[in-house]
Scaffold this motif. Structure first.
Motif, PDB file in Angstrom:
ATOM      1  N   LEU A  93       0.920  -1.194  -0.009  1.00 37.37           N
ATOM      2  CA  LEU A  93      -0.006   0.046  -0.091  1.00 37.37           C
ATOM      3  C   LEU A  93       0.977   1.351  -0.072  1.00 37.37           C
ATOM      4  CD1 LEU A  93      -2.814  -1.052   2.469  1.00 37.37           C
ATOM      5  CD2 LEU A  93      -3.050  -0.717   0.145  1.00 37.37           C
ATOM      6  N   GLU A  94       1.894   1.325   0.630  1.00 38.83           N
ATOM      7  CA  GLU A  94       2.713   2.305   0.816  1.00 38.83           C
ATOM      8  C   GLU A  94       3.353   2.768  -0.379  1.00 38.83           C
ATOM      9  OE1 GLU A  94       6.046   4.320   3.954  1.00 38.83           O
ATOM     10  OE2 GLU A  94       6.007   2.036   3.745  1.00 38.83           O
ATOM     11  N   ILE A  96       2.364   1.597  -3.429  1.00 39.41           N
ATOM     12  CA  ILE A  96       1.464   2.057  -4.399  1.00 39.41           C
ATOM     13  C   ILE A  96       0.981   3.583  -4.134  1.00 39.41           C
ATOM     14  CG2 ILE A  96      -1.091   1.494  -5.227  1.00 39.41           C
ATOM     15  CD1 ILE A  96      -0.424  -1.245  -4.693  1.00 39.41           C
ATOM     16  N   TYR A  97       0.397   3.938  -2.932  1.00 38.46           N
ATOM     17  CA  TYR A  97      -0.219   5.144  -2.554  1.00 38.46           C
ATOM     18  C   TYR A  97       0.755   6.198  -2.237  1.00 38.46           C
ATOM     19  CZ  TYR A  97      -4.481   2.626  -3.621  1.00 38.46           C
ATOM     20  OH  TYR A  97      -5.472   1.783  -4.224  1.00 38.46           O
ATOM     21  N   VAL A 100       1.934   5.408   4.184  1.00 32.45           N
ATOM     22  CA  VAL A 100       0.994   4.825   5.122  1.00 32.45           C
ATOM     23  C   VAL A 100       1.449   5.115   6.444  1.00 32.45           C
ATOM     24  CG1 VAL A 100       0.192   2.512   6.023  1.00 32.45           C
ATOM     25  CG2 VAL A 100       0.677   2.576   3.497  1.00 32.45           C
ATOM     26  N   ILE A 118      -3.624   6.195   4.409  1.00 34.73           N
ATOM     27  CA  ILE A 118      -3.285   5.631   3.209  1.00 34.73           C
ATOM     28  C   ILE A 118      -3.238   6.781   2.192  1.00 34.73           C
ATOM     29  CG2 ILE A 118      -3.113   4.067   1.322  1.00 34.73           C
ATOM     30  CD1 ILE A 118      -3.121   2.808   4.269  1.00 34.73           C
ATOM     31  N   GLY A 119      -1.945   7.070   1.582  1.00 27.63           N
ATOM     32  CA  GLY A 119      -2.073   8.143   0.718  1.00 27.63           C
ATOM     33  C   GLY A 119      -1.435   9.542   1.288  1.00 27.63           C
ATOM     34  N   LYS A 120      -1.329  10.526   0.505  1.00 27.62           N
ATOM     35  CA  LYS A 120      -0.650  11.819   1.059  1.00 27.62           C
ATOM     36  C   LYS A 120      -1.937  12.854   0.888  1.00 27.62           C
ATOM     37  CE  LYS A 120       3.785  10.595  -0.703  1.00 27.62           C
ATOM     38  NZ  LYS A 120       5.050  10.822  -1.547  1.00 27.62           N
ATOM     39  N   ASN A 123      -5.392  13.241  -1.071  1.00 28.74           N
ATOM     40  CA  ASN A 123      -5.908  12.381  -1.759  1.00 28.74           C
ATOM     41  C   ASN A 123      -5.728  10.985  -0.878  1.00 28.74           C
ATOM     42  OD1 ASN A 123      -6.043  13.242  -4.082  1.00 28.74           O
ATOM     43  ND2 ASN A 123      -3.945  12.844  -4.663  1.00 28.74           N
ATOM     44  N   SER A 124      -5.651  11.324   0.578  1.00 31.17           N
ATOM     45  CA  SER A 124      -5.586  10.108   1.415  1.00 31.17           C
ATOM     46  C   SER A 124      -6.874   9.710   1.972  1.00 31.17           C
ATOM     47  CB  SER A 124      -5.110  10.646   2.849  1.00 31.17           C
ATOM     48  OG  SER A 124      -5.628  11.607   3.431  1.00 31.17           O
TER      49      SER A 124
END
Length: 169
Positions: A93-94, A96-97, A100, A118-120, A123-124
């Protein structure tokens, strides 16, 4: 460090005598002495009593081995595999996005509900423990079909010969 040594260290850290610990835990002083000397190993329920007498959890008293004792040696490997799968999903996940962050909410009962952001930035999104477990189960279900498409069933000697030839070009 043995269980007895850990009990003694925590007892001394708390400034208790063996007699005082025995009284707090409901265990005879000579028995505490034998545990600390390594002449007797306490049972699980006794470890809990001693930890309670010391004002700590069994895990704080014994360390990570407490969980091994709780689930039994035969289940440790299975638990390690589950943790590795879980960690692998988090790592994927880290990748890909981009990010995390693991967090948790602690209830009054002492139970924790973990979750992950998840995400930044804008877009999290959040995934919960059950979501991570669903990803683990889906991955495990998908892998056999993917492996069936990717696997090379030729004899190992033939594969080695081909790779060696390729490396020598």
């Amino acid at each position: 460090m043995s269980i007895g040594e850990k009990i003694k260290a925590k007892r001394l850290e708390r400034g208790l005598t063996q007699k005082a610990l025995g009284e707090l835990a409901g265990i005879a002083e000579p028995t505490i002495r034998r545990y600390e000397a390594g002449k007797l190993n306490p049972k699980m329920e006794t470890i809990s009593k001693i930890a309670n007498g010391l004002g700590v959890t069994p895990a704080e008293l014994i360390g990570p081995e407490w969980f091994d004792l709780q689930i039994g040696a035969e289940n440790v490997k299975s638990l390690q595999r589950a943790v590795n799968l879980h960690s692998g999903i988090i790592a994927a996940l880290e990748e890909i996005y981009g990010a995390v962050e693991g967090k948790g909410i602690m209830g009054e009962s002492g139970l924790e509900c973990p979750y992950w952001i998840i995400g930044k930035a804008s877009n999290s999104f959040i995934l919960y423990e059950k979501d991570i477990e669903t990803l683990v189960q889906c991955t495990k279900a998908f892998i056999p079909a993917l492996v069936d498409r990717l696997k090379d069933t030729r004899p190992e000697a033939e594969i080695i010969q081909e790779i060696t030839a390729e490396l020598n070009k």
